[in-house]
Write a protein that holds these residues in place. Structure first.
Motif, short mmCIF file in Angstrom:
data_model
loop_
_atom_site.label_atom_id
_atom_site.label_comp_id
_atom_site.label_asym_id
_atom_site.label_seq_id
_atom_site.Cartn_x
_atom_site.Cartn_y
_atom_site.Cartn_z
N LEU A 91 0.82 -1.21 0.00
CA LEU A 91 0.00 0.00 0.00
C LEU A 91 0.86 1.26 0.00
O LEU A 91 0.51 2.27 -0.63
CB LEU A 91 -0.94 -0.02 1.21
N ILE A 92 1.99 1.22 0.71
CA ILE A 92 2.90 2.37 0.72
C ILE A 92 3.45 2.62 -0.68
O ILE A 92 3.52 3.76 -1.15
CB ILE A 92 4.04 2.15 1.74
N LYS A 93 3.84 1.54 -1.37
CA LYS A 93 4.36 1.69 -2.73
C LYS A 93 3.31 2.24 -3.68
O LYS A 93 3.64 2.88 -4.69
CB LYS A 93 4.86 0.33 -3.24
N LYS A 94 2.05 2.02 -3.36
CA LYS A 94 0.96 2.58 -4.17
C LYS A 94 0.70 4.04 -3.85
O LYS A 94 -0.19 4.67 -4.43
CB LYS A 94 -0.32 1.77 -3.93
N GLY A 95 1.46 4.58 -2.88
CA GLY A 95 1.35 6.00 -2.57
C GLY A 95 0.43 6.35 -1.41
O GLY A 95 0.20 7.53 -1.14
N HIS A 96 -0.08 5.36 -0.70
CA HIS A 96 -1.01 5.63 0.40
C HIS A 96 -0.25 6.04 1.67
O HIS A 96 0.81 5.51 1.98
CB HIS A 96 -1.87 4.40 0.68
N ARG A 97 -0.85 6.97 2.40
CA ARG A 97 -0.29 7.41 3.68
C ARG A 97 -1.34 7.35 4.79
O ARG A 97 -0.98 7.28 5.97
CB ARG A 97 0.24 8.86 3.56
N ARG A 98 -2.59 7.38 4.45
CA ARG A 98 -3.66 7.22 5.45
C ARG A 98 -4.22 5.81 5.29
O ARG A 98 -5.10 5.54 4.49
CB ARG A 98 -4.76 8.28 5.26
N ILE A 99 -3.63 4.89 6.08
CA ILE A 99 -3.92 3.46 5.93
C ILE A 99 -4.50 2.93 7.24
O ILE A 99 -3.89 3.10 8.30
CB ILE A 99 -2.65 2.67 5.56
N ALA A 100 -5.64 2.28 7.15
CA ALA A 100 -6.30 1.74 8.34
C ALA A 100 -6.17 0.22 8.39
O ALA A 100 -5.89 -0.45 7.38
CB ALA A 100 -7.78 2.14 8.36
N PHE A 101 -6.40 -0.32 9.58
CA PHE A 101 -6.34 -1.77 9.81
C PHE A 101 -7.67 -2.23 10.41
O PHE A 101 -8.21 -1.60 11.32
CB PHE A 101 -5.21 -2.10 10.78
N LEU A 102 -8.17 -3.32 9.89
CA LEU A 102 -9.41 -3.91 10.41
C LEU A 102 -9.17 -5.39 10.72
O LEU A 102 -8.75 -6.15 9.85
CB LEU A 102 -10.54 -3.78 9.39
N GLY A 103 -9.41 -5.78 11.98
CA GLY A 103 -9.23 -7.17 12.38
C GLY A 103 -10.43 -7.67 13.17
O GLY A 103 -11.34 -6.90 13.48
#
Length: 331
Positions: free
Chosen positions: A171-183
Motif C-alpha cells: 500500500l505504501i508503494k501505491k502512494g497511500h499514507r492514510r492506511i487503516a487496519f481492520l481485524g
C-alpha cells in the motif's frame, strides 16, 4: 509366565468407577465430569492400559483425525478440503472433531491417543501444551499441527508478522499514507490469534516509513458481516478517512468492499482494499490479498503425517509456507 494384559475392568477397579465410565472417558469424554475423567486417565496411565482393537476391526482403512475450531469458517473449510484431497481414499478415512471450548480440546487431546482408533492426527489452529505434546508422543499417535507450531511435533505454519508487513509495503508503494487496519476480535480463548501478529507487522512497517497509524485507524470487530459493515462505515465517515484499508481476513475485506460500493466510494481510486487468506471468494470479487495457501497447508500436513506413520522414527518437520501478494482490482 506371560504378563496378563491390562483390561478395561482393571482400569475401572483401579479408578473406582464402572466400566461404562471408563468407556465413556475413551469414547465420549464430554459425558464424564472432569474430576472423574482425570482419575480414569491417571489409572490408564498407571496401568499402561491399551484399548483392544475391536473398533479398528470394523474397517480395513486407516483413520486420520482432524481437530479443528470454526468448522464453518471459509479458511478452515479450505484447509480441510486440502486435507481430504490429499488422503488416499482407498487407504484412509477422515474423522473430524470440532472444538467449541478449551475443555473440549483438552478432552480430545487426553483421550484420542488412548482409543487406538486413529492412525494419525492433524490439529488446526489450536494451541498444544508441552504436557499434551508429550502425551501424544508417549502414546505413539503421529501428529501434525497447522498454524500453531510446537517444537516436539511436526507443523505447517506461516509468518503472520511478515504478512502484515507485505500488506503495508504494498500500500505504501501505491502512494497511500492514510492506511487503516481492520481485524476480528471474537476468537475464543482456546484458539490462536494471528490477527494480532498481522497488526504487529503492519504497524512496524508503517513506523519504519514514518507513517502514523492513529488509534482511530485501528478497528477490531467481531467476525460477522454486520459488525464489519458498521466499522467500515465509521472509518469511511471520518473527517479525513483512510485511502486504504488492510483487513486481516478476506471475509472482512469483502465486507468493506460491499460498504464502499454502497457509499459510492470508488475502489481502488478513492479507497484501496487488501485482505488476507486468498479464499475462493476473493478471486470472484477480484480482491487483492495476501495468499497463505490454505489448501496447500492441508495437503502438506497429510504428506508429512503419512510419512510419519510409515516411518515413526522420523524427526519432526517444521515447514513454513511462503506468503504471496495476489494483486487484483481492489488495491
Amino acid at each position: 509366565m506371560k504378563k496378563k494384559r491390562c483390561t478395561i475392568y482393571d482400569v475401572a477397579k483401579h479408578a473406582g468407577v464402572s466400566i461404562t465410565t471408563v468407556s465413556r472417558v475413551l469414547n465420549d469424554p464430554r459425558k464424564v465430569n472432569p474430576a472423574t475423567r482425570k482419575r480414569v486417565l491417571n489409572s490408564i496411565d498407571a496401568l499402561g492400559f491399551v484399548p483392544a482393537a475391536e473398533a479398528r476391526a470394523r474397517t480395513k482403512k486407516g483413520r486420520i483425525g482432524v481437530i479443528t475450531p470454526f468448522f464453518t469458517a471459509p479458511s478452515f473449510i479450505q484447509r480441510i478440503r486440502g486435507i481430504a484431497s490429499a488422503l488416499p481414499p482407498n487407504k484412509f478415512e477422515l474423522i473430524i472433531y470440532t472444538v467449541d471450548s478449551t475443555e473440549t480440546l483438552r478432552q480430545y487431546l487426553s483421550t484420542l491417543p488412548l482409543t487406538g482408533n486413529l492412525d494419525g492426527l492433524i490439529i488446526i489452529s489450536l494451541p498444544i501444551q508441552d504436557a499434551e505434546a508429550r502425551w501424544l508422543i508417549k502414546h505413539n499417535l503421529p501428529t501434525v499441527l497447522i498454524e500453531y507450531p510446537h517444537p516436539a511435533l511436526s507443523c505447517v505454519e506461516i509468518d503472520d508478522v511478515e504478512g502484515g508487513r507485505m500488506a503495508a509495503e504494498y500500500l505504501i508503494k501505491k502512494g497511500h499514507r492514510r492506511i487503516a487496519f481492520l481485524g476480528d476480535t471474537d476468537l475464543p480463548e482456546y484458539a490462536i490469534h494471528p490477527v494480532s501478529l498481522r497488526l504487529t507487522g503492519f504497524r512496524q512497517t508503517l513506523k519504519e516509513h514514518h507513517i502514523e497509524l492513529p488509534d482511530e485507524f485501528v478497528r477490531l470487530a467481531p467476525y460477522t458481516q454486520e459488525q464489519t459493515r458498521q466499522v467500515a462505515i465509521e472509518l469511511l465517515s471520518l473527517p479525513h478517512p483512510p485511502t486504504a484499508i488492510f483487513a486481516a481476513t478476506d471475509f472482512q475485506a469483502l465486507g468493506v468492499l460491499k460498504v464502499a460500493r454502497q457509499l459510492n466510494v470508488a475502489v481502488p481510486e478513492q479507497l484501496a482494499i487488501i485482505g488476507f487468506d486468498d479464499l475462493d471468494m476473493a478471486e470472484y470479487a477480484d480482491l487483492t490479498t495476501i495468499s497463505q495457501h490454505l489448501d496447500e497447508s492441508g495437503r502438506l500436513a497429510v504428506e508429512i503425517l503419512i510419512a510419519q506413520i510409515e516411518s515413526p522414527s522420523q524427526i519432526p518437520r517444521h515447514v513454513k509456507l511462503p506468503l504471496n501478494l495476489i494483486e487484483r482490482k481492489t488495491a
